[in-house]
Design a protein around this motif. Structure first.
Motif, mmCIF file in Angstrom:
data_model
loop_
_atom_site.group_PDB
_atom_site.id
_atom_site.type_symbol
_atom_site.label_atom_id
_atom_site.label_comp_id
_atom_site.label_asym_id
_atom_site.label_seq_id
_atom_site.Cartn_x
_atom_site.Cartn_y
_atom_site.Cartn_z
ATOM 1 N N UNK A 1 0.854 -1.204 0.000
ATOM 2 C CA UNK A 1 0.000 0.000 0.000
ATOM 3 C C UNK A 1 0.888 1.252 0.000
ATOM 4 N N UNK A 2 0.592 2.179 -0.896
ATOM 5 C CA UNK A 2 1.369 3.406 -1.000
ATOM 6 C C UNK A 2 0.843 4.457 -0.030
ATOM 7 N N UNK A 3 1.759 5.042 0.742
ATOM 8 C CA UNK A 3 1.372 6.080 1.706
ATOM 9 C C UNK A 3 1.178 7.410 0.983
ATOM 10 N N UNK A 4 0.070 8.065 1.280
ATOM 11 C CA UNK A 4 -0.196 9.391 0.714
ATOM 12 C C UNK A 4 0.151 10.435 1.764
ATOM 13 N N UNK A 5 1.294 11.087 1.573
ATOM 14 C CA UNK A 5 1.781 12.036 2.570
ATOM 15 C C UNK A 5 1.134 13.413 2.397
ATOM 16 N N UNK A 6 0.948 14.091 3.508
ATOM 17 C CA UNK A 6 0.502 15.469 3.466
ATOM 18 C C UNK A 6 1.636 16.371 3.007
ATOM 19 N N UNK A 7 1.314 17.622 2.775
ATOM 20 C CA UNK A 7 2.307 18.609 2.358
ATOM 21 C C UNK A 7 2.926 19.267 3.593
#
Length: 261
Positions: free
Chosen positions: A1-7
């Protein structure tokens, strides 16, 4: 699963007056991004946070501090930076944007640049945004009526920690010299300015823009005092031929040819 990082966002707040916070930074502070703010030790009051508070914004319950100790010990600093960056990545991994509160301008002698760089080293895909702001020396110049540079005049901005030898040299090379973080060297700098006959064209400014801002034009009166960490000096050298470094005796082409000879 790919982590979706915040900005990761560096929000420049200016040096002390909340009215100098830009519209962009003000918008980000109310965007729902989680706030991070720097302190020198745990549970210490954050100057950056106080700027926002004076502006009337409520501090979110989940605002969190990052500790950046005031020391020159490389081992302590390395560990502190590593902890701050790792925790920042951990928070970003939740997918929520983080806004790091920065006093002054985030691109000028700020902790944000180093934090962002280390975070990107850990997770290259993290998006970073830097919101520019008013620097302390620009605000100090405006507050005191000092013109930092006109036309082809020259300007140097350095931490005073470089020492009086470097400062002495720069006074020969630049029309105006801004000395940041003068606290440890106030007496030595005053002695140098006295020798150079530059006391009358020097000005000390402490906590510019804050309610307890202090401007001292008679800098000799500061001898023996303990200056605040957030202090600077503006020094102008009227005896120097203004703009001499650029106009000079040699053209840019001649200078380059001499350097390569």
């Amino acid at each position: 699963m790919t982590t979706s990082y915040g900005k990761l966002i560096g929000a420049s707040l200016g040096p002390g007056d909340p009215e100098l916070i830009t519209r962009r930074a003000w918008t980000i502070l109310q965007s729902g991004a989680r706030w991070l703010y720097p302190v020198k030790k745990a549970e210490e009051t954050s100057y950056a946070l106080s700027i926002v508070a004076r502006g009337g914004l409520a501090i979110p319950d989940d605002a969190e501090q990052l500790i950046f100790p005031m020391t020159r010990d490389p081992e302590i600093l390395t560990k502190a930076w590593a902890r701050a960056a790792a925790h920042t990545v951990e928070l970003l991994a939740a997918g929520r944007d983080l806004v790091f509160l920065v006093e002054g301008d985030a691109s000028t002698f700020s902790t944000f640049g180093h934090l962002a760089r280390v975070v990107r080293e850990l997770v290259p895909q993290v998006e970073v945004e830097t919101i520019p702001g008013v620097s302390s020396f620009a605000a100090a110049a405006a507050s005191t009526g000092v013109t930092l540079a006109e036309e082809d005049e020259t300007l140097a901005v350095i931490p005073a920690a470089y020492g009086v030898g470097v400062i002495d040299h720069l006074l020969d090379e630049f029309d105006t010299v801004v000395l940041l973080k003068v606290k440890p060297l106030v007496d030595e700098i005053i002695e140098l300015l006295d020798r150079r006959d530059l006391l009358a064209t020097s000005c000390f400014v402490e906590k510019v823009g804050a309610p307890d801002e202090r401007v001292v034009r008679d800098v000799t009166s500061l001898k023996g005092e303990k200056a605040n960490y957030l202090s600077l000096m503006l020094v102008q050298n009227p005896k120097r031929t203004r703009g001499e470094l650029r106009r000079g005796c040699r053209s840019r082409k001649e200078a380059l040819e001499a350097a390569s000879a």
